[in-house]
Design a protein around this motif. Structure first.
Motif, mmCIF file in Angstrom:
data_model
loop_
_atom_site.group_PDB
_atom_site.id
_atom_site.type_symbol
_atom_site.label_atom_id
_atom_site.label_comp_id
_atom_site.label_asym_id
_atom_site.label_seq_id
_atom_site.Cartn_x
_atom_site.Cartn_y
_atom_site.Cartn_z
ATOM 1 N N THR A 110 46.594 11.857 32.897
ATOM 2 C CA THR A 110 45.321 12.024 32.984
ATOM 3 C C THR A 110 44.600 12.158 32.008
ATOM 4 O OG1 THR A 110 45.919 12.582 35.519
ATOM 5 C CG2 THR A 110 43.677 13.021 34.669
ATOM 6 N N THR A 111 43.333 11.503 31.948
ATOM 7 C CA THR A 111 42.611 12.137 30.881
ATOM 8 C C THR A 111 40.901 12.212 31.394
ATOM 9 O OG1 THR A 111 43.608 10.755 29.249
ATOM 10 C CG2 THR A 111 41.592 11.437 28.518
ATOM 11 N N THR A 112 40.442 13.450 30.959
ATOM 12 C CA THR A 112 39.103 13.724 31.669
ATOM 13 C C THR A 112 37.987 13.529 30.687
ATOM 14 O OG1 THR A 112 39.426 16.001 31.438
ATOM 15 C CG2 THR A 112 39.897 15.277 33.460
ATOM 16 N N TRP A 113 36.933 12.961 31.053
ATOM 17 C CA TRP A 113 35.812 12.704 29.970
ATOM 18 C C TRP A 113 34.545 13.537 30.516
ATOM 19 C CZ3 TRP A 113 30.867 10.875 30.042
ATOM 20 C CH2 TRP A 113 30.353 10.074 28.691
ATOM 21 N N SER A 114 34.106 13.985 29.830
ATOM 22 C CA SER A 114 32.702 14.874 29.964
ATOM 23 C C SER A 114 31.614 14.770 29.358
ATOM 24 C CB SER A 114 33.039 16.676 30.331
ATOM 25 O OG SER A 114 34.145 16.722 31.064
ATOM 26 N N VAL A 154 39.710 15.479 27.434
ATOM 27 C CA VAL A 154 40.981 16.403 27.438
ATOM 28 C C VAL A 154 41.976 15.501 27.937
ATOM 29 C CG1 VAL A 154 41.855 18.265 28.455
ATOM 30 C CG2 VAL A 154 39.457 18.295 28.142
ATOM 31 N N HIS A 155 43.277 15.483 27.135
ATOM 32 C CA HIS A 155 44.296 15.003 27.658
ATOM 33 C C HIS A 155 45.477 15.700 27.205
ATOM 34 C CE1 HIS A 155 47.113 11.775 28.720
ATOM 35 N NE2 HIS A 155 47.905 11.905 27.386
ATOM 36 N N GLY A 156 46.384 16.224 28.236
ATOM 37 C CA GLY A 156 47.434 17.272 28.155
ATOM 38 C C GLY A 156 46.991 18.277 27.153
ATOM 39 N N ASP A 157 47.439 18.623 25.969
ATOM 40 C CA ASP A 157 47.169 19.910 25.293
ATOM 41 C C ASP A 157 46.146 19.691 24.049
ATOM 42 O OD1 ASP A 157 49.172 21.264 26.777
ATOM 43 O OD2 ASP A 157 50.664 20.741 25.252
ATOM 44 N N ALA A 165 51.537 5.024 43.054
ATOM 45 C CA ALA A 165 52.992 4.574 42.265
ATOM 46 C C ALA A 165 52.596 3.739 41.245
ATOM 47 C CB ALA A 165 53.892 4.135 43.569
ATOM 48 N N MET A 166 51.819 2.668 41.564
ATOM 49 C CA MET A 166 51.625 1.602 40.621
ATOM 50 C C MET A 166 50.836 2.033 39.356
ATOM 51 S SD MET A 166 52.966 -1.274 41.723
ATOM 52 C CE MET A 166 52.152 -2.479 40.681
ATOM 53 N N VAL A 167 50.024 3.017 39.459
ATOM 54 C CA VAL A 167 49.317 3.676 38.259
ATOM 55 C C VAL A 167 50.130 4.445 37.699
ATOM 56 C CG1 VAL A 167 47.413 5.415 37.715
ATOM 57 C CG2 VAL A 167 46.929 3.823 39.498
ATOM 58 N N SER A 168 51.134 5.161 38.332
ATOM 59 C CA SER A 168 52.114 6.071 37.363
ATOM 60 C C SER A 168 53.309 5.139 36.674
ATOM 61 C CB SER A 168 52.626 7.230 38.170
ATOM 62 O OG SER A 168 53.651 6.502 39.338
ATOM 63 N N SER A 178 45.666 1.151 36.311
ATOM 64 C CA SER A 178 45.071 2.230 35.695
ATOM 65 C C SER A 178 44.078 2.419 36.865
ATOM 66 C CB SER A 178 44.495 2.246 34.418
ATOM 67 O OG SER A 178 43.484 1.269 34.331
ATOM 68 N N THR A 179 43.387 3.721 37.097
ATOM 69 C CA THR A 179 42.097 4.223 37.845
ATOM 70 C C THR A 179 41.085 4.874 37.037
ATOM 71 O OG1 THR A 179 42.998 6.298 38.593
ATOM 72 C CG2 THR A 179 43.469 4.097 39.849
#
Length: 254
Positions: free
Chosen positions: A105-109, A122-125, A171-174, A197-198
């Motif tokens: 998961t990646t978040t964008w702000s 933000v993605h992971g660390d 499941a498909m996304v992962s 992807s979503t």
């Protein structure tokens, strides 16, 4: 058939159509700052406090901020850091997005004040921070979302009202393979086999949003219904138009 042509689009349109899903896209510009996750919050915690204790100055986030030139030796904020913090604090427009694929998961702000914006991913660390014009920030969001040109070709008589259980979508996304629904036509089955992807885009504090599911380059509007989601096939130009419309609706009163 020529590898540059889309076999399904060509067959159903009756004329040669290119494979737009293989159109090479431009890579995103390198972010101004690549930092440990939590760096922006650390900047707010440390700035303007005068002499900061050594323990707080030497956390991974604070060290990275100092090495990037955003914090001084004793914790004071640089001119750029003060500008970043000011935009976030005064933001009259905010935008948030989340992208999920098999890599996580990646978040964008985005926070915008006047014509300027701060963008954080933000993605992971890892966290990236950019200071740029707001118009460029929206364009960056479209590129970050991975939206590619796409011809909306469907099977004749395809039932777009079919409901896909949300656990199947997840499941498909992962990256887990699940068989396509019974009765799926060849075009839908071919899309189903592509990486999923979503992307969800929303204005914080608003009920309005743009939830999308991608099968490769094929874009679908995700409509939540009882039992799961209906995936409405839409052309990429619809997505490109829907985002500015979302912003206009959500910010018409700001």
């Amino acid at each position: 058939m020529n590898d540059l042509l889309d076999p399904f689009a060509t067959e159903y349109a009756g004329q040669p159509l290119e494979r737009l899903d293989q159109t090479p896209g431009r890579p995103l510009p390198e972010p101004a700052y690549t930092l440990p996750s939590g760096a922006l919050q650390a900047l707010f915690d440390l700035r303007g406090r005068g002499l900061v204790s050594a323990a707080k100055r030497n956390t991974p986030a604070a060290t990275a901020l100092r090495e990037a030139g955003l914090l001084g030796r004793f914790g004071g904020a640089s001119e750029t850091a003060t500008t970043i913090a000011g935009i976030v604090e005064r933001a009259g427009r905010t935008l948030a997005a989340e992208r999920v694929n098999r890599s996580g998961t990646t978040t964008w702000s985005c926070w915008a004040s006047g014509t300027d914006a701060v963008v954080r991913t933000v993605h992971g660390d890892t966290e990236t921070i950019d200071l740029l014009p707001f118009t460029s920030a929206v364009g960056r969001l479209i590129a970050w979302s991975g939206i590619e040109p796409f011809w909306p070709v469907a099977d004749p008589g395809d039932d777009e009202s079919r409901v896909i259980p949300d656990d199947v979508v997840d499941a498909m996304v992962s990256g887990h393979q699940v068989d396509p629904p019974a009765g799926a036509g060849p075009v839908f089955a071919a899309r189903w086999q592509q990486p999923w992807s979503t992307v969800s885009i929303a204005v914080p504090g608003s009920d309005d949003g743009l939830p999308l599911v991608f099968m490769g380059a094929a874009s679908h509007l995700r409509l939540r219904v009882e039992g799961g989601s209906r995936l409405q096939l839409v052309p990429s130009y619809w997505v490109f138009e829907a985002l500015p419309q979302l912003l206009e609706r959500s910010w018409s009163t700001t």
